[in-house]
Structure formats: C-alpha cells, structure tokens
Motif scaffolding. Structure first.
Motif, PDB file in Angstrom:
ATOM      1  N   GLY A   1      29.942  39.455  41.728  1.00 19.63           N
ATOM      2  CA  GLY A   1      30.256  40.430  40.714  1.00 19.63           C
ATOM      3  C   GLY A   1      31.776  40.426  40.160  1.00 19.63           C
ATOM      4  N   TRP A   2      31.921  38.862  40.155  1.00 17.93           N
ATOM      5  CA  TRP A   2      33.363  38.611  39.775  1.00 17.93           C
ATOM      6  C   TRP A   2      33.798  38.905  38.413  1.00 17.93           C
ATOM      7  CZ3 TRP A   2      38.553  38.037  40.566  1.00 17.93           C
ATOM      8  CH2 TRP A   2      39.386  37.336  39.722  1.00 17.93           C
ATOM      9  N   HIS A   3      32.603  38.461  37.675  1.00 22.85           N
ATOM     10  CA  HIS A   3      33.264  38.671  36.249  1.00 22.85           C
ATOM     11  C   HIS A   3      33.171  40.099  35.737  1.00 22.85           C
ATOM     12  CE1 HIS A   3      28.686  39.824  36.622  1.00 22.85           C
ATOM     13  NE2 HIS A   3      28.757  39.962  35.330  1.00 22.85           N
ATOM     14  N   ILE A   4      32.618  40.922  36.486  1.00 18.95           N
ATOM     15  CA  ILE A   4      32.772  42.400  36.202  1.00 18.95           C
ATOM     16  C   ILE A   4      34.262  42.837  36.545  1.00 18.95           C
ATOM     17  CG2 ILE A   4      32.087  44.791  36.562  1.00 18.95           C
ATOM     18  CD1 ILE A   4      30.024  43.723  35.101  1.00 18.95           C
ATOM     19  N   LYS A   5      34.500  42.329  37.727  1.00 19.93           N
ATOM     20  CA  LYS A   5      35.919  42.622  38.126  1.00 19.93           C
ATOM     21  C   LYS A   5      37.049  42.045  37.082  1.00 19.93           C
ATOM     22  CE  LYS A   5      34.382  44.875  41.944  1.00 19.93           C
ATOM     23  NZ  LYS A   5      34.553  46.258  41.987  1.00 19.93           N
ATOM     24  N   ARG A   6      36.909  40.881  36.759  1.00 25.52           N
ATOM     25  CA  ARG A   6      37.919  40.300  35.964  1.00 25.52           C
ATOM     26  C   ARG A   6      37.792  41.105  34.673  1.00 25.52           C
ATOM     27  NH1 ARG A   6      40.781  34.644  35.467  1.00 25.52           N
ATOM     28  NH2 ARG A   6      41.940  35.295  33.711  1.00 25.52           N
ATOM     29  N   TRP A   7      36.863  41.430  34.235  1.00 21.53           N
ATOM     30  CA  TRP A   7      36.725  42.239  32.812  1.00 21.53           C
ATOM     31  C   TRP A   7      37.256  43.514  32.865  1.00 21.53           C
ATOM     32  CZ3 TRP A   7      34.188  47.008  32.699  1.00 21.53           C
ATOM     33  CH2 TRP A   7      33.969  47.071  31.425  1.00 21.53           C
ATOM     34  N   ALA A   8      37.342  44.174  34.020  1.00 20.19           N
ATOM     35  CA  ALA A   8      37.947  45.424  34.223  1.00 20.19           C
ATOM     36  C   ALA A   8      39.402  45.219  34.524  1.00 20.19           C
ATOM     37  CB  ALA A   8      37.223  46.088  35.585  1.00 20.19           C
ATOM     38  N   ALA A   9      39.830  44.208  34.955  1.00 11.27           N
ATOM     39  CA  ALA A   9      41.347  43.785  35.202  1.00 11.27           C
ATOM     40  C   ALA A   9      41.978  43.789  33.802  1.00 11.27           C
ATOM     41  CB  ALA A   9      41.555  42.787  35.907  1.00 11.27           C
ATOM     42  N   GLU A  10      41.051  43.305  32.717  1.00 10.66           N
ATOM     43  CA  GLU A  10      41.521  43.215  31.341  1.00 10.66           C
ATOM     44  C   GLU A  10      41.566  43.896  30.392  1.00 10.66           C
ATOM     45  OE1 GLU A  10      40.239  38.935  31.348  1.00 10.66           O
ATOM     46  OE2 GLU A  10      42.035  38.119  32.406  1.00 10.66           O
ATOM     47  N   CYS A  11      40.318  44.491  30.434  1.00  7.47           N
ATOM     48  CA  CYS A  11      39.839  45.411  29.244  1.00  7.47           C
ATOM     49  C   CYS A  11      40.245  46.900  29.588  1.00  7.47           C
ATOM     50  CB  CYS A  11      38.367  45.577  29.277  1.00  7.47           C
ATOM     51  SG  CYS A  11      37.451  46.313  28.229  1.00  7.47           S
ATOM     52  N   GLU A  12      40.851  47.455  28.583  1.00  9.12           N
ATOM     53  CA  GLU A  12      41.422  48.628  28.426  1.00  9.12           C
ATOM     54  C   GLU A  12      40.566  49.521  28.628  1.00  9.12           C
ATOM     55  OE1 GLU A  12      43.961  49.569  25.291  1.00  9.12           O
ATOM     56  OE2 GLU A  12      44.545  51.410  25.994  1.00  9.12           O
ATOM     57  N   GLY A  13      40.630  50.551  29.609  1.00 11.70           N
ATOM     58  CA  GLY A  13      39.751  51.619  29.696  1.00 11.70           C
ATOM     59  C   GLY A  13      38.694  51.541  31.013  1.00 11.70           C
ATOM     60  N   ALA A  14      38.487  50.369  31.320  1.00  7.27           N
ATOM     61  CA  ALA A  14      37.701  49.833  32.445  1.00  7.27           C
ATOM     62  C   ALA A  14      38.155  50.216  33.581  1.00  7.27           C
ATOM     63  CB  ALA A  14      37.233  48.281  32.283  1.00  7.27           C
ATOM     64  N   GLY A  15      39.578  50.503  33.953  1.00  8.43           N
ATOM     65  CA  GLY A  15      39.995  51.266  34.975  1.00  8.43           C
ATOM     66  C   GLY A  15      40.643  49.990  36.247  1.00  8.43           C
ATOM     67  N   GLY A  16      40.817  48.778  35.858  1.00  5.55           N
ATOM     68  CA  GLY A  16      41.118  47.794  36.825  1.00  5.55           C
ATOM     69  C   GLY A  16      42.628  47.300  36.296  1.00  5.55           C
ATOM     70  N   ARG A  17      43.122  47.677  35.360  1.00  2.58           N
ATOM     71  CA  ARG A  17      44.606  47.361  34.794  1.00  2.58           C
ATOM     72  C   ARG A  17      45.696  47.896  35.511  1.00  2.58           C
ATOM     73  NH1 ARG A  17      45.078  49.237  30.048  1.00  2.58           N
ATOM     74  NH2 ARG A  17      46.434  47.566  28.861  1.00  2.58           N
ATOM     75  N   SER A  18      46.732  47.171  35.735  1.00  3.44           N
ATOM     76  CA  SER A  18      47.757  47.996  36.372  1.00  3.44           C
ATOM     77  C   SER A  18      48.202  49.235  36.035  1.00  3.44           C
ATOM     78  CB  SER A  18      49.111  46.863  36.465  1.00  3.44           C
ATOM     79  OG  SER A  18      48.808  45.733  37.036  1.00  3.44           O
ATOM     80  N   GLU A  19      48.349  49.422  34.701  1.00  4.60           N
ATOM     81  CA  GLU A  19      48.779  50.491  34.209  1.00  4.60           C
ATOM     82  C   GLU A  19      47.519  51.529  34.590  1.00  4.60           C
ATOM     83  OE1 GLU A  19      48.576  47.548  32.864  1.00  4.60           O
ATOM     84  OE2 GLU A  19      48.613  48.025  30.827  1.00  4.60           O
TER      85      GLU A  19
END
Ligand code: FPP
Ligand code: MG
Length: 480
Positions: free
Chosen positions: A130-148
């Motif tokens: 599931g890495w591709h989803i986690k990496r995507w969520a860390a970079e994609c606004e609204g996906a919930g995984g960015r620091s902000e």
C-alpha cells in the motif's frame, strides 16, 4: 553496497468533483535516482513468510567488516525536528499544565523510541503493497497525510477546545449556552490512485522518504513514554530523573499525574489523525501494556498492601514474570511503535515487513531493559541519573539478583521480603557481586539483541538497516 530504488508515483490530486473526466488521469513518473531496480528476493520472502523462525542467521557482528551508520547521526536532523515540533502539541489554556507536560521534553533524552520508529520507516518505506497510496496521501492536498493536515483538527475547534481565553474565536465561552451551528460543508476528497499503481515487487524508497504520519508517530511514542515516566515517578517517589529534579519533586504528585493524563489526551487526538485504525489499536494496546507491566511490578512488591495477589513463591516463576513485565513496561512500546511505523508505510496484512519490525522491537526492547537493570547495579547515578541500587531500594529483584539466587540460596529470603530489613540491600548487592548474575543478565540481553539483528536479514540493504544493526550492538554495550 546494494542500492535500492523506488518508483516515485505522482498522481493527480484533484478532488473527485472537480475532475472533468470520469476516469482519473494518473501519470506515473520515476525519480531521477538510480534505476537499478531490485525486487526483494522472492525465494527469501516466500521462505520468510513461513519460516520457523528465520532464514540462516547472519554472522555475528564482530565477524562482519563493513562500518554501520551511527543511528543517531543518520537521523539527527529528523530527531531534532521531532523534539522541537512536539512542544507545539502541548499548548494549553492553562500555562502551568503545559509547563509540566513539557518539563521532561526540555531535558536531553535518548529518544530511542522515536529513533526506532524513524529507522523502521526508512528501512521499509516502499516495500509494502500500500506504499503508493501512503506516498500519494502524503503529497496530495485533502488526502489527509500532509503535515499541515495532521495538525488540522478533524472536529470544529470550539468543540475540541472548550474554552481558552486567549483564543476566544476558536473556543466556546461558558457565559452563554452552546448554540447549534450549521455544520461546515463536507470536504471534497481526492480520489486515490488505483490498485494497479501498486508496486508488485517490493522496492525500497530511494532516496529515503519519511511520511509526515511516521514523523508524528515518532512524537506520539515519545509522548506516551514521557506520560508513563510522569506517573512512574509518582509511584516510585523518585526525587530525580536524568540527573535533575523529577516532576513530582518539582511540581508535586497531583500535577504530575494530571500532566501525564494530559499528554495521553493530546496523544490520542494526534493518533486519530494518522488515519489508521490498526495503528490506533496498536498504540492503545501499548498504553494498556504499560499499565499492566506496572501492575505486575507493583504486585511483586506491594501485592498484599494493595490487595492484589502477591508475588509467586517459586524461583522460575519470578523469572517469567520479570521477563513479562520487562516486555510490557519497556519492549511493548518499541515493538508496537516500530510495527505501527511500518503499517503507516503501507504494509498490508500478510506482508512480512511489520512482523520484522515487531520481532526486532520486542527483542531489542527486552535487551535494552536487561542492560538498564545491570546498570542499576554497576554504575547507578553516573549512568542513569538516579542513585545506584534504586531497584533494590524499591524492593525489586531484577535479572542480576534472580540469577544470583540460583548460585546463592540466601538471596531467596531477601527477595521474598523485598529487601526490607536493615542490611538487606547491601547483602543483596554483595551476593550479586559474588555471583555471575550480571554476566548472565548481559548474556541474556546479548541473545535478545542477536535475535533482533537476525530478523533484519529479511530487509533489503540500506543505511537505515545498517543503523538498526548497529543499534543492536550499542544496546548491549551501552553505559547510559
Ligand atoms: C520506568 O520504569 C517506567 C515505565 C517504563 C512505565 C511506567 C508505567 C506506568 C506508570 C503506567 C502508566 C502508564 C501511562 C502511559 C500513563 P522504571 O521505574 O524501571 O525506570 P526509571 O528508573 O527510569 O524510573
Ligand atoms: Mg521509576
């Protein structure tokens, strides 16, 4: 050294409703780094997943020649950042409460638990299905995984923080009754990349990439550790911690207990924002384990006066309970913290990576505590920032005393009466000195550290893996 590279997946981050085409447009690009893509040896993995317990063990550390990275140097900037930004999670409408909650974070600490979380993240990111989803969520606004987004509350601020006079716009005063407000518009969620974007052959992320969720997890495990120390120093009546006044000595028992509870509250909110029920379950069970471990320990010392069944009568049983307590009080947080880091990196059910993290953390944690118990005999104050022989003073029989009991039966009555009589502590220290208790405890620690290192053979080579190997050696040799 073998180099591993990973496909850096970039996908469209548009929210679902703003897409013009019903089919999401994804473009897959690769990072400009070495493209020598190595999948994890299929044979090793297949064997590992059914292994009993592992592949051929690696040679002993002394026999391997290459220099391993220093774990603390490898992640020095990240650890610094973890410590600095952690303090932001502890603000409160009651400055006094914040002060106590921050107190132990202001003194230098080993940060071993965050280090493990970050090293395991770095050693496994890219490998999970599931890495591709986690990496995507860390970079994609609204996906919930960015620091902000991890800092952003999931709930309305005036519900989350009841009342703070310095934040009147974001909190609800108690002067009026709380009035109903229209809910905000639901956020438009972006569509994640399809499963076909998953890496079917596990490859390590290169260059190393830590997810914001994993950095937050590193802070969470440290906050739980510190919460447990605040409570522990009340229970143990410790005057000192790390060479300075303990929180109960500086602020009193009541405020120390409340500050620990406050830390757990902030931890729970931060945990929920990581977006993984599995991680919430793992970390919640650590908190239960810490309490269970403490109860096991209390039972062996104050069982009768607390009205909980007292210590066992038979020697072997003492040892089993000692190891069980060691797991619960120390190793559980390391094992489950490391496992949770790998889960956050996209390791799915049936994949070996999180099992490696757990086995490593559990063995390393037990080795760490066994050495701690030796240091309490050997160097005490100089090494641990508390008086030597503190465990005996508390009535606790740890590895060295339990092993010494096998050689000196006189130790039995001392252990059973919890070293309470005049001269008991000195006699027990002398019996330990005249036995092989310390060496045998160190051998046991070394066995656990070796087991921790053995499981790493299943990971692809990387600096983080080398640092994890180095840590197994350091933990046994440490003098801190
Ligand atoms: C230090 O042990 C203490 C712990 C590792 C855990 C203590 C756990 C509790 C008090 C249960 C409550 C938990 C939470 C999360 C609120 P030690 O006394 O052997 O080490 P020390 O010498 O550093 O004090
Ligand atoms: Mg203590």
């Amino acid at each position: 050294m073998r180099r591993w590279s990973v496909a850096a997946v970039r996908v469209s981050c548009q929210p679902s409703s703003s897409r013009t085409s019903p089919t999401p447009r994804f473009s897959r690009t690769y990072s400009g780094h070495t493209q020598q893509k190595r999948s994890f040896p299929a044979q090793s993995l297949a064997t590992a997943q059914h292994a009993e317990p592992f592949l051929d063990p690696p040679p002993p550390l002394a026999a391997t020649s290459h220099v391993r990275p220093d774990p603390y140097k490898l992640l020095a900037p990240q650890l610094h950042n973890v410590r600095e930004t952690l303090l932001n999670l502890l603000g409160s409408a009651h400055p006094g409460l914040s002060e106590i909650a921050k107190y132990y974070f202001l003194h230098p600490s080993k940060q071993l638990r965050p280090l493990l979380v970050l090293l395991f993240s770095q050693a496994t990111n890219g490998l999970g299905n599931g890495w591709h989803i986690k990496r995507w969520a860390a970079e994609c606004e609204g996906a919930g995984g960015r620091s902000e987004e991890l800092d952003r509350p999931l709930t309305r601020a005036d519900v989350l923080n009841d009342y703070n006079p310095s934040m009147p716009d974001h909190t609800a005063s108690f002067e009026d009754s709380f009035s109903l407000k229209a809910p905000p518009h639901p956020r438009k969620l972006p569509i994640p990349p399809p499963a076909s974007f998953a890496n079917n052959s596990p490859v390590l992320s290169s260059p190393p990439f830590l997810l914001p969720t994993q950095i937050r997890l590193a802070q969470i495990v440290e906050m739980i550790h510190v919460a447990s120390l605040l409570h522990d120093d009340v229970i143990d009546k410790s005057p000192l911690r790390r060479g300075t006044l303990s929180a109960p000595a500086a602020f009193g028992n009541k405020l120390s207990v409340l500050a620990g509870d406050f830390l757990l509250g902030r931890t729970s909110a931060a945990l929920s924002r990581l977006g993984s029920n599995e991680v919430v379950e793992l970390i919640a069970s650590v908190i239960a384990n810490l309490v269970e471990g403490e109860i096991l320990q209390l039972k062996s010392i104050h069982g009768e006066e607390l009205g909980i069944t007292g210590a066992p009568a038979v020697g072997r049983e003492y040892f089993n309970i000692y190891l069980q307590k060691t797991y619960m009080k120390t190793a559980s947080l390391m094992a489950k913290g490391a496992r949770a880091a790998v889960v956050l990196g996209g390791c799915k059910e049936g994949e070996i990576w999180k099992e490696i993290a757990y086995a490593y953390g559990r063995n390393l944690g037990i080795a760490f505590q066994l050495v701690d118990d030796i240091l309490d005999y050997e160097s005490g104050e100089a090494a641990l920032g508390k008086p030597g022989g503190a465990d005996l003073q508390l009535g606790l029989a740890t590895g060295p005393a339990l092993f010494a009991w096998e050689e000196h039966p006189e130790m039995g009555p001392l252990i059973k009466r919890k070293f309470q009589q005049e001269g008991d502590v000195e006699l027990a220290r002398d019996l330990v000195r005249r036995s092989s208790g310390v060496e045998r405890t160190r051998d046991l620690a070394r066995n656990h550290a070796d087991k921790a290192r053995e499981v790493l053979v299943l990971l692809p080579d990387s600096d983080a893996k080398g640092a994890l190997e180095a840590l197994t050696e350091r933990v046994v040799k440490r003098t801190w």
